[in-house]
Design a protein around this motif. Structure first.
Motif: not given
Length: 200
Positions: A129-156
């Motif tokens: 996955v190459e759609e920042p911001p993204v982070y992947a981790e292992i969770d009890r044998g599954d792959l857990l992928v988190t993508k942060q969501v920004y509203d207009e004007g949100d700082p990084v």
């Protein structure tokens, strides 16, 4: 201390040690009573621990990784690269899989997440996955992928929420199983709640 009291103290110590939560890259979950008692059916053998990989070289030599990610993968300080690496069982292979997150140096934003499976003596890219911001981790044998969501004007540094997707391995690829969204609260970000109106 009496013998009975000493035995009870030792038993309490063992029980408390077993109930401590794990903080590593894999969370195996609580032990089952049948495993402690010695059930007749033995569990399947876990994957062998993966040899530590050169994550930077693996990403740089991977033709499936975008040129933008490769170009941005530079040392932050000295020879320290912005990569997080986790090892664990995701695909059911004989050797633990490798999860690599490539981050930015300044604000540690995830720009790419990858899973490598050992096949035929080499590591193959089986997820990316190459759609920042993204982070992947292992969770009890599954792959857990988190993508942060920004509203207009949100700082990084202060996203408005996150999308979380759980993937499971199915024969030869990862398949999305669960998806949910979390909205972050505003008070934690420094905004003060409106004051209560004064009474007359």
């Amino acid at each position: 201390m009496s013998t009975a009291a000493a035995g009870f103290a030792a038993l309490a110590l063992v029980v408390s040690a077993c109930s401590t939560g794990g903080t590593g890259t894999r969370d195996e979950g609580p032990a089952h009573a049948d495993g402690v008692a010695g059930a007749a059916a033995s569990p399947s053998a876990p994957a062998a621990a993966a040899r530590r990989v050169n994550a930077v070289r693996l990403v740089q030599e991977d033709p499936l990784v975008s040129g933008a990610v490769k170009q941005g993968l530079r040392p932050c300080v000295g020879d320290k690269y912005p990569v997080d690496v986790s090892y664990g069982e995701l695909t059911g292979g004989p050797v633990d899989d490798v999860v690599i997150n490539v981050l930015t140096c300044g604000d540690t934003v995830g720009v790419g997440s990858y899973v490598y499976r050992r096949e035929g003596g080499r590591y193959e890219n089986v997820f990316r996955v190459e759609e920042p911001p993204v982070y992947a981790e292992i969770d009890r044998g599954d792959l857990l992928v988190t993508k942060q969501v920004y509203d207009e004007g949100d700082p990084v540094t202060d996203p408005s929420g996150e999308d979380v997707i759980t993937y499971g391995w199915a024969t030869d690829r990862f398949v999305a199983r669960h998806h949910w969204h979390n909205d972050y609260g505003t008070t934690a970000g420094g905004e003060e709640p409106a004051p209560a109106p004064e009474s007359d």
